[in-house]
Design a protein around this motif. Sequence first.
Motif, PDB file in Angstrom:
ATOM      1  N   UNK A 167      32.412  53.736  14.015  1.00 44.95           N
ATOM      2  CA  UNK A 167      31.088  53.107  14.135  1.00 44.95           C
ATOM      3  C   UNK A 167      30.017  53.983  13.478  1.00 44.95           C
ATOM      4  N   UNK A 168      30.123  55.297  13.671  1.00 50.10           N
ATOM      5  CA  UNK A 168      29.169  56.203  13.036  1.00 50.10           C
ATOM      6  C   UNK A 168      29.270  56.157  11.522  1.00 50.10           C
ATOM      7  N   UNK A 169      30.512  56.108  11.013  1.00 42.03           N
ATOM      8  CA  UNK A 169      30.710  56.018   9.569  1.00 42.03           C
ATOM      9  C   UNK A 169      30.148  54.720   9.006  1.00 42.03           C
ATOM     10  N   UNK A 170      30.421  53.618   9.703  1.00 44.55           N
ATOM     11  CA  UNK A 170      29.910  52.324   9.244  1.00 44.55           C
ATOM     12  C   UNK A 170      28.385  52.321   9.254  1.00 44.55           C
ATOM     13  N   UNK A 171      27.816  52.952  10.272  1.00 44.36           N
ATOM     14  CA  UNK A 171      26.358  53.036  10.343  1.00 44.36           C
ATOM     15  C   UNK A 171      25.797  53.804   9.152  1.00 44.36           C
ATOM     16  N   UNK A 172      26.472  54.895   8.786  1.00 40.58           N
ATOM     17  CA  UNK A 172      26.027  55.672   7.624  1.00 40.58           C
ATOM     18  C   UNK A 172      26.091  54.845   6.342  1.00 40.58           C
ATOM     19  N   UNK A 173      27.141  54.047   6.218  1.00 39.36           N
ATOM     20  CA  UNK A 173      27.279  53.197   5.035  1.00 39.36           C
ATOM     21  C   UNK A 173      26.174  52.149   4.997  1.00 39.36           C
ATOM     22  N   UNK A 174      25.947  51.500   6.149  1.00 39.41           N
ATOM     23  CA  UNK A 174      24.884  50.488   6.197  1.00 39.41           C
ATOM     24  C   UNK A 174      23.526  51.108   5.887  1.00 39.41           C
ATOM     25  N   UNK A 175      23.327  52.327   6.369  1.00 38.82           N
ATOM     26  CA  UNK A 175      22.069  53.018   6.090  1.00 38.82           C
ATOM     27  C   UNK A 175      21.897  53.257   4.593  1.00 38.82           C
ATOM     28  N   UNK A 176      22.984  53.690   3.942  1.00 40.78           N
ATOM     29  CA  UNK A 176      22.935  53.921   2.496  1.00 40.78           C
ATOM     30  C   UNK A 176      22.700  52.621   1.725  1.00 40.78           C
ATOM     31  N   UNK A 177      23.091  51.502   2.316  1.00 36.52           N
ATOM     32  CA  UNK A 177      22.889  50.196   1.688  1.00 36.52           C
ATOM     33  C   UNK A 177      21.541  49.576   2.069  1.00 36.52           C
ATOM     34  N   UNK A 178      20.716  50.335   2.811  1.00 39.64           N
ATOM     35  CA  UNK A 178      19.417  49.849   3.294  1.00 39.64           C
ATOM     36  C   UNK A 178      19.552  48.648   4.222  1.00 39.64           C
ATOM     37  N   UNK A 179      20.665  48.578   4.944  1.00 41.74           N
ATOM     38  CA  UNK A 179      20.863  47.548   5.961  1.00 41.74           C
ATOM     39  C   UNK A 179      20.543  48.185   7.319  1.00 41.74           C
ATOM     40  N   UNK A 180      19.228  48.348   7.569  1.00 41.29           N
ATOM     41  CA  UNK A 180      18.808  49.113   8.739  1.00 41.29           C
ATOM     42  C   UNK A 180      19.249  48.486  10.062  1.00 41.29           C
ATOM     43  N   UNK A 181      19.168  47.170  10.149  1.00 39.61           N
ATOM     44  CA  UNK A 181      19.532  46.496  11.403  1.00 39.61           C
ATOM     45  C   UNK A 181      20.997  46.745  11.747  1.00 39.61           C
ATOM     46  N   UNK A 182      21.877  46.549  10.752  1.00 39.43           N
ATOM     47  CA  UNK A 182      23.312  46.762  10.978  1.00 39.43           C
ATOM     48  C   UNK A 182      23.600  48.226  11.290  1.00 39.43           C
ATOM     49  N   UNK A 183      22.900  49.129  10.609  1.00 39.89           N
ATOM     50  CA  UNK A 183      23.104  50.561  10.840  1.00 39.89           C
ATOM     51  C   UNK A 183      22.711  50.943  12.266  1.00 39.89           C
ATOM     52  N   UNK A 184      21.562  50.474  12.720  1.00 43.28           N
ATOM     53  CA  UNK A 184      21.104  50.811  14.068  1.00 43.28           C
ATOM     54  C   UNK A 184      22.058  50.269  15.127  1.00 43.28           C
TER      55      UNK A 184
ATOM     56  N   UNK B  71      24.629  61.078  16.345  1.00 41.31           N
ATOM     57  CA  UNK B  71      24.262  59.692  16.051  1.00 41.31           C
ATOM     58  C   UNK B  71      22.795  59.405  16.372  1.00 41.31           C
ATOM     59  N   UNK B  72      22.264  60.049  17.408  1.00 40.97           N
ATOM     60  CA  UNK B  72      20.829  59.927  17.685  1.00 40.97           C
ATOM     61  C   UNK B  72      20.017  60.474  16.516  1.00 40.97           C
ATOM     62  N   UNK B  73      20.452  61.613  15.995  1.00 37.65           N
ATOM     63  CA  UNK B  73      19.750  62.221  14.871  1.00 37.65           C
ATOM     64  C   UNK B  73      19.815  61.332  13.636  1.00 37.65           C
ATOM     65  N   UNK B  74      20.991  60.762  13.381  1.00 39.12           N
ATOM     66  CA  UNK B  74      21.126  59.863  12.235  1.00 39.12           C
ATOM     67  C   UNK B  74      20.264  58.611  12.400  1.00 39.12           C
ATOM     68  N   UNK B  75      20.191  58.108  13.630  1.00 40.46           N
ATOM     69  CA  UNK B  75      19.325  56.952  13.893  1.00 40.46           C
ATOM     70  C   UNK B  75      17.865  57.276  13.588  1.00 40.46           C
ATOM     71  N   UNK B  76      17.475  58.510  13.886  1.00 41.49           N
ATOM     72  CA  UNK B  76      16.073  58.900  13.697  1.00 41.49           C
ATOM     73  C   UNK B  76      15.648  58.790  12.236  1.00 41.49           C
ATOM     74  N   UNK B  77      16.596  59.049  11.311  1.00 40.05           N
ATOM     75  CA  UNK B  77      16.239  58.972   9.891  1.00 40.05           C
ATOM     76  C   UNK B  77      15.898  57.551   9.482  1.00 40.05           C
ATOM     77  N   UNK B  78      16.542  56.575  10.114  1.00 36.72           N
ATOM     78  CA  UNK B  78      16.237  55.175   9.803  1.00 36.72           C
ATOM     79  C   UNK B  78      14.834  54.835  10.283  1.00 36.72           C
ATOM     80  N   UNK B  79      14.488  55.275  11.493  1.00 35.10           N
ATOM     81  CA  UNK B  79      13.138  55.001  12.001  1.00 35.10           C
ATOM     82  C   UNK B  79      12.083  55.721  11.169  1.00 35.10           C
ATOM     83  N   UNK B  80      12.425  56.895  10.641  1.00 28.48           N
ATOM     84  CA  UNK B  80      11.495  57.569   9.747  1.00 28.48           C
ATOM     85  C   UNK B  80      11.250  56.742   8.495  1.00 28.48           C
TER      86      UNK B  80
END
Length: 298
Positions: free
Chosen positions: A145-162, A184-193
């Motif tokens: 799930x963490x890996x998939x979130x990172x991928x979604x984040x790189x694809x600018x799919x913020x909703x799916x990543x969160x 994972x909390x830290x990685x989530x924070x980058x999306x909110x930034x």
Amino acid sequence: IYEYGQKALSIAEEYQLIDEMASAHNHLGIYHMLVGDYQKAELEYHKSNDYCEQSGDLKGLANGYGNLGIMNHSLGKFVPALEYFFKSLKISEELGIQQGIANQNLAIANIYMEQGDFEKAIHYDSIAMQHFQELGDFDGVGLIYGNLANIYSDQNKQKEALEAYQKAILIYEKLGNESSVARNLSNMSTIYMDLGDHQKALTLLEQALPKVENAQNFDWICNINGNIGITYLLSYTKYHSQDSNLKLIPGQRGDLYKKGIKYLITSVEMALKIEDWKRMNMFSEKLADAYATVGDFN
């Protein structure tokens, strides 16, 4: 490991125990890889594989190919790493070793993710996820799930990543794995930034920090302190912004600056303590930029 491996190899060679010789060479390969002597590690792994082939130990051969894949991946040699992981995967599939199937699919996905081939990364992560779930390996499920979130984040799919980060966090909370929750909390924070929500980013980082402190995970203590500092300093630099989408950290501008400096200094000191020169350089540069841009606190 080295002493054990040498003694085991000596006894195995004396009695010509092929399976034991394979195991001993594999352990010596692990030792050499850990100490950074990759040439010797590769030699030992290949010797182990040769003996596994002689004895017909396919499970040992799959393990050897997997170790060669890990070593080449760590060296950034993605092409041979993938070749070895696929060889290991094929044997694991033939033998029905579900843990091996899960692990090798995950390893393959990680390489594709690093190469930016997100479609293949998601494909192999999804296969690994299925096998981890069937095994009841929730740590593996959380990792996916963490890996998939990172991928979604790189694809600018913020909703799916969160959503994926949140699923990972829930799993790791149940497992009591504070370091992984914090990661994972830290990685989530980058999306909110990226979304301009500095307040939410800070909240997540502040939740993460005591968890890595409790676990004495010094790499992440350094990272999170640095990111908290950056979060404060971004709110400082954007203090007079008229962007209605921004949710800046409340407080006096000067206080935001001072807190940002404080956390960055802590991060740099921690990086120096653990001799992590990459992080020290990164956060030192942020600190220097902050000193260079300091201005009116009003």
